[in-house]
Design an enzyme around this catalytic site. Structure first.
Site, PDB file in Angstrom:
ATOM      1  N   ARG A  44       0.949  -1.311   0.193  1.00 28.02           N
ATOM      2  CA  ARG A  44       0.086   0.114  -0.130  1.00 28.02           C
ATOM      3  C   ARG A  44       0.839   1.209   0.092  1.00 28.02           C
ATOM      4  O   ARG A  44       0.470   2.424  -0.507  1.00 28.02           O
ATOM      5  CB  ARG A  44      -0.893  -0.108   1.378  1.00 28.02           C
ATOM      6  CG  ARG A  44      -2.055  -1.067   1.129  1.00 28.02           C
ATOM      7  CD  ARG A  44      -3.129  -0.654   2.300  1.00 28.02           C
ATOM      8  NE  ARG A  44      -3.937  -1.702   2.209  1.00 28.02           N
ATOM      9  CZ  ARG A  44      -4.001  -2.789   3.148  1.00 28.02           C
ATOM     10  NH1 ARG A  44      -3.057  -3.039   3.698  1.00 28.02           N
ATOM     11  NH2 ARG A  44      -5.093  -3.866   3.006  1.00 28.02           N
ATOM     12  N   ASP A  63     -10.014  -2.841   8.516  1.00 33.50           N
ATOM     13  CA  ASP A  63      -9.318  -3.961   8.978  1.00 33.50           C
ATOM     14  C   ASP A  63      -9.961  -4.533  10.404  1.00 33.50           C
ATOM     15  O   ASP A  63      -9.809  -5.799  10.516  1.00 33.50           O
ATOM     16  CB  ASP A  63      -7.843  -3.588   9.380  1.00 33.50           C
ATOM     17  CG  ASP A  63      -7.136  -2.875   8.269  1.00 33.50           C
ATOM     18  OD1 ASP A  63      -6.928  -3.618   7.274  1.00 33.50           O
ATOM     19  OD2 ASP A  63      -7.038  -1.560   8.146  1.00 33.50           O
ATOM     20  N   ARG A  71     -12.654  -6.879   9.515  1.00 31.59           N
ATOM     21  CA  ARG A  71     -12.265  -8.070   9.054  1.00 31.59           C
ATOM     22  C   ARG A  71     -12.042  -8.962  10.238  1.00 31.59           C
ATOM     23  O   ARG A  71     -12.313 -10.135  10.242  1.00 31.59           O
ATOM     24  CB  ARG A  71     -10.995  -7.903   8.198  1.00 31.59           C
ATOM     25  CG  ARG A  71     -11.350  -7.262   6.725  1.00 31.59           C
ATOM     26  CD  ARG A  71     -10.146  -6.900   5.743  1.00 31.59           C
ATOM     27  NE  ARG A  71     -10.542  -6.638   4.429  1.00 31.59           N
ATOM     28  CZ  ARG A  71      -9.889  -5.775   3.617  1.00 31.59           C
ATOM     29  NH1 ARG A  71      -8.630  -5.313   4.230  1.00 31.59           N
ATOM     30  NH2 ARG A  71     -10.043  -5.857   2.384  1.00 31.59           N
ATOM     31  N   ARG A  78     -12.884  -8.707  13.316  1.00 34.58           N
ATOM     32  CA  ARG A  78     -14.130  -9.131  14.185  1.00 34.58           C
ATOM     33  C   ARG A  78     -14.818 -10.136  13.299  1.00 34.58           C
ATOM     34  O   ARG A  78     -15.318 -11.180  14.090  1.00 34.58           O
ATOM     35  CB  ARG A  78     -15.058  -7.850  14.294  1.00 34.58           C
ATOM     36  CG  ARG A  78     -14.262  -7.145  15.344  1.00 34.58           C
ATOM     37  CD  ARG A  78     -15.063  -5.762  15.429  1.00 34.58           C
ATOM     38  NE  ARG A  78     -16.402  -6.062  15.499  1.00 34.58           N
ATOM     39  CZ  ARG A  78     -17.456  -5.181  14.931  1.00 34.58           C
ATOM     40  NH1 ARG A  78     -17.175  -4.152  14.325  1.00 34.58           N
ATOM     41  NH2 ARG A  78     -18.788  -5.327  15.150  1.00 34.58           N
ATOM     42  N   HIS A 137      -2.968   1.353   8.089  1.00 39.21           N
ATOM     43  CA  HIS A 137      -3.939   0.513   7.225  1.00 39.21           C
ATOM     44  C   HIS A 137      -2.953  -0.084   6.242  1.00 39.21           C
ATOM     45  O   HIS A 137      -2.664   0.484   5.230  1.00 39.21           O
ATOM     46  CB  HIS A 137      -4.961   1.524   6.551  1.00 39.21           C
ATOM     47  CG  HIS A 137      -5.945   0.581   5.418  1.00 39.21           C
ATOM     48  ND1 HIS A 137      -6.238  -0.607   5.738  1.00 39.21           N
ATOM     49  CD2 HIS A 137      -5.800   0.792   4.202  1.00 39.21           C
ATOM     50  CE1 HIS A 137      -6.739  -1.325   4.745  1.00 39.21           C
ATOM     51  NE2 HIS A 137      -6.485  -0.438   3.802  1.00 39.21           N
TER      52      HIS A 137
HETATM   53  N1  LIG Z   1      -8.962   2.459   2.886  1.00 33.70           N
HETATM   54  C1  LIG Z   1      -9.369   1.310   2.568  1.00 33.70           C
HETATM   55  O1  LIG Z   1      -9.657   0.622   3.720  1.00 33.70           O
HETATM   56  C2  LIG Z   1      -9.538   0.759   1.178  1.00 33.70           C
HETATM   57  C3  LIG Z   1      -9.942  -0.501   0.951  1.00 33.70           C
HETATM   58  C4  LIG Z   1      -9.804  -1.007  -0.465  1.00 33.70           C
HETATM   59  C5  LIG Z   1      -9.451  -0.079  -1.538  1.00 33.70           C
HETATM   60  N2  LIG Z   1      -8.956   1.076  -1.086  1.00 33.70           N
HETATM   61  C6  LIG Z   1      -8.544   2.202  -2.134  1.00 33.70           C
HETATM   62  O2  LIG Z   1      -9.526   2.688  -2.915  1.00 33.70           O
HETATM   63  C7  LIG Z   1      -8.986   3.077  -3.926  1.00 33.70           C
HETATM   64  C8  LIG Z   1      -9.969   2.752  -5.322  1.00 33.70           C
HETATM   65  O3  LIG Z   1     -10.160   1.369  -5.434  1.00 33.70           O
HETATM   66  P1  LIG Z   1     -11.103   0.885  -6.444  1.00 33.70           P
HETATM   67  O4  LIG Z   1     -11.083  -0.681  -6.231  1.00 33.70           O
HETATM   68  O5  LIG Z   1     -12.512   1.422  -6.600  1.00 33.70           O
HETATM   69  O6  LIG Z   1     -10.323   1.266  -7.603  1.00 33.70           O
HETATM   70  P2  LIG Z   1     -11.200   1.498  -9.221  1.00 33.70           P
HETATM   71  O7  LIG Z   1      -9.929   1.486 -10.203  1.00 33.70           O
HETATM   72  O8  LIG Z   1     -12.245   0.481  -9.392  1.00 33.70           O
HETATM   73  O9  LIG Z   1     -11.632   2.785  -8.903  1.00 33.70           O
HETATM   74  C9  LIG Z   1     -11.013   3.948  -9.061  1.00 33.70           C
HETATM   75  C10 LIG Z   1     -12.146   5.134  -9.711  1.00 33.70           C
HETATM   76  O10 LIG Z   1     -11.346   6.480  -9.432  1.00 33.70           O
HETATM   77  C11 LIG Z   1     -11.647   7.276 -10.632  1.00 33.70           C
HETATM   78  N3  LIG Z   1     -10.754   8.270 -10.680  1.00 33.70           N
HETATM   79  C12 LIG Z   1      -9.508   8.140 -11.135  1.00 33.70           C
HETATM   80  N4  LIG Z   1      -8.993   9.631 -11.064  1.00 33.70           N
HETATM   81  C13 LIG Z   1      -9.854  10.368 -10.783  1.00 33.70           C
HETATM   82  C14 LIG Z   1     -10.064  11.824 -10.742  1.00 33.70           C
HETATM   83  N5  LIG Z   1      -9.088  12.557 -10.817  1.00 33.70           N
HETATM   84  N6  LIG Z   1     -11.346  12.266 -10.410  1.00 33.70           N
HETATM   85  C15 LIG Z   1     -12.168  11.462 -10.150  1.00 33.70           C
HETATM   86  N7  LIG Z   1     -12.437  10.163 -10.280  1.00 33.70           N
HETATM   87  C16 LIG Z   1     -11.100   9.561 -10.629  1.00 33.70           C
HETATM   88  C17 LIG Z   1     -11.389   6.304 -11.745  1.00 33.70           C
HETATM   89  O11 LIG Z   1     -12.160   6.582 -12.835  1.00 33.70           O
HETATM   90  C18 LIG Z   1     -12.129   4.920 -11.163  1.00 33.70           C
HETATM   91  O12 LIG Z   1     -13.434   4.784 -11.583  1.00 33.70           O
HETATM   92  C19 LIG Z   1      -7.527   2.549  -4.390  1.00 33.70           C
HETATM   93  O13 LIG Z   1      -6.816   3.495  -3.940  1.00 33.70           O
HETATM   94  C20 LIG Z   1      -7.786   1.352  -3.301  1.00 33.70           C
HETATM   95  O14 LIG Z   1      -6.393   0.826  -2.940  1.00 33.70           O
HETATM   96  C21 LIG Z   1      -9.082   1.490   0.251  1.00 33.70           C
END
Ligand SMILES: NC(=O)c1ccc[n+]([C@@H]2O[C@H](COP(=O)([O-])OP(=O)(O)OC[C@H]3O[C@@H](n4cnc5c(N)ncnc54)[C@H](O)[C@@H]3O)[C@@H](O)[C@H]2O)c1
Length: 313
Positions: free
Chosen positions: A88, A150, A153, A155, A177
């Site tokens: 990450r 997390d 998950r 729990r 995270h």
């Molecule tokens: N914090 C957490 O617990 C957690 C958990 C899972 C995933 N994530 C993160 O969430 C993020 C998204 O994951 P995902 O699977 O949905 O990816 P994804 O590729 O399915 O979706 C990302 C979206 O962002 C859009 N995008 C890109 N640039 C943009 C901009 N400038 N303005 C608006 N939209 C824009 C894309 O078009 C796409 O639709 C990733 O960084 C992933 O690592 C975080």
């Protein structure tokens, strides 16, 4: 039910799953999906809207940054996914520049003095630091999803192993995270009682459940390209605490202004309400738990330091 939630990145897996979780939970009155993939955002809004006959409000539409004003919460899921061989924290170099663009666009869209920003994009702690220090808003209005997922998950995995309802298990994972997340085994409760009283519970079982929780994101990535449903539900917990001003204590990521973890953005038990961060709760940790949390802070300090010296890397 009231409140407007804008999801930037709303056409992606996490963004659309978040909208679905908010819809099923009837968590707000209005959802706007903003995405550079504008047609995909329209498609998700259309599909979700068809379900409103089954569940009722919220109203859901695709929009643009012009729709930002009036948002109670802006959830940012826009970003690039982790590659299978990427940690990450390695994602930072690809996501920081994109995230800064999003922050700039959000500020230009003038969200309003009460809007709360909820960062989901990874690496979430580092991007929450960027938002907290570069948005120009009071840090209390910037929250990262941190270890809320997390903890869900962990729990769930404990509930599965102990054959009990995971929703009745309380517990916390704190810190990053990411790989250095720190479990607080001493916080585990079942129906308010120490979990140690449950038949079948052992320290080893808890450690095994934590080990699986820690790598669960990578496993979802390997099996289906990334997590979505549980992330949406984790976001829903935070959004509900904000909109309903519940003061729920959640392991969200915030910038710590004082104490042992000054200057670090990561998860500690935090009271969340309509004003965002209400209070970071005092910690009651064992020596080992404190040591693990201090290590997590060091990992993030290093990354945040690298980011500060290479702002556009
Ligand atoms: N914090 C957490 O617990 C957690 C958990 C899972 C995933 N994530 C993160 O969430 C993020 C998204 O994951 P995902 O699977 O949905 O990816 P994804 O590729 O399915 O979706 C990302 C979206 O962002 C859009 N995008 C890109 N640039 C943009 C901009 N400038 N303005 C608006 N939209 C824009 C894309 O078009 C796409 O639709 C990733 O960084 C992933 O690592 C975080």
């Amino acid at each position: 039910m009231s409140g407007k939630v804008t999801i930037v990145g709303g056409a992606g897996r996490v963004g659309s799953n978040t909208a679905y979780a908010l819809q099923l939970g009837q968590t707000c009155a209005e959802i706007v999906l903003v995405d550079v993939a504008a047609e995909a955002a329209q498609g998700e809004a259309l599909d979700l809207t068809h379900g409103s006959a089954a569940v009722g409000p919220p109203s859901i539409k695709a929009g643009s940054y012009e729709d930002i004003p009036g948002s109670d919460v802006i959830v940012v899921t826009a970003g690039l996914r982790r590659r299978p061989d990427e940690s990450r924290l390695q994602l930072i170099e690809r996501n920081a520049a994109l995230f800064r663009t999003v922050i700039g666009d959000l500020v230009a869209a003038a969200p309003g003095p009460d809007t709360i920003l909820l960062v989901v994009t990874n690496p979430v702690d580092v991007l929450t630091y960027l938002a907290a220090t570069e948005l120009g808003w009071p840090p209390a209005r910037t929250i990262g999803l941190g270890t809320v997922l997390d903890t869900l998950r962990f729990r769930s995995l404990l509930g599965q192993r102990l054959e009990v309802d995971p929703a009745r298990i309380d517990g916390l994972i704190l810190g990053e995270h990411g790989d250095s997340m720190a479990p607080v085994f001493s916080s585990l409760r079942y129906d308010g009682d120490p979990i140690t009283s449950l038949p079948g519970y052992s320290d080893r079982l808890a450690q095994e459940a934590f080990a699986v929780a820690r790598t669960a994101g990578a496993e979802c990535l390997r099996l289906k390209g990334g997590a979505g449903y549980a992330v949406g539900l984790a976001v829903r917990e935070v959004v509900a605490a904000i909109l309903n001003d519940t003061g729920a204590v959640l392991p969200v990521s915030t910038l710590h202004a004082s104490g042992d973890f000054q200057g670090v953005t990561f998860s500690l038990p935090t009271r969340v309400g309509r004003s965002g961060v209400q209070e970071v709760m005092p910690l009651a940790l064992s020596e080992d738990e404190h040591r693990a949390l201090a290590h997590s802070a060091e990992v993030l300090r290093e990354t945040i330091g690298r980011l500060a010296s290479e702002p556009t890397a």
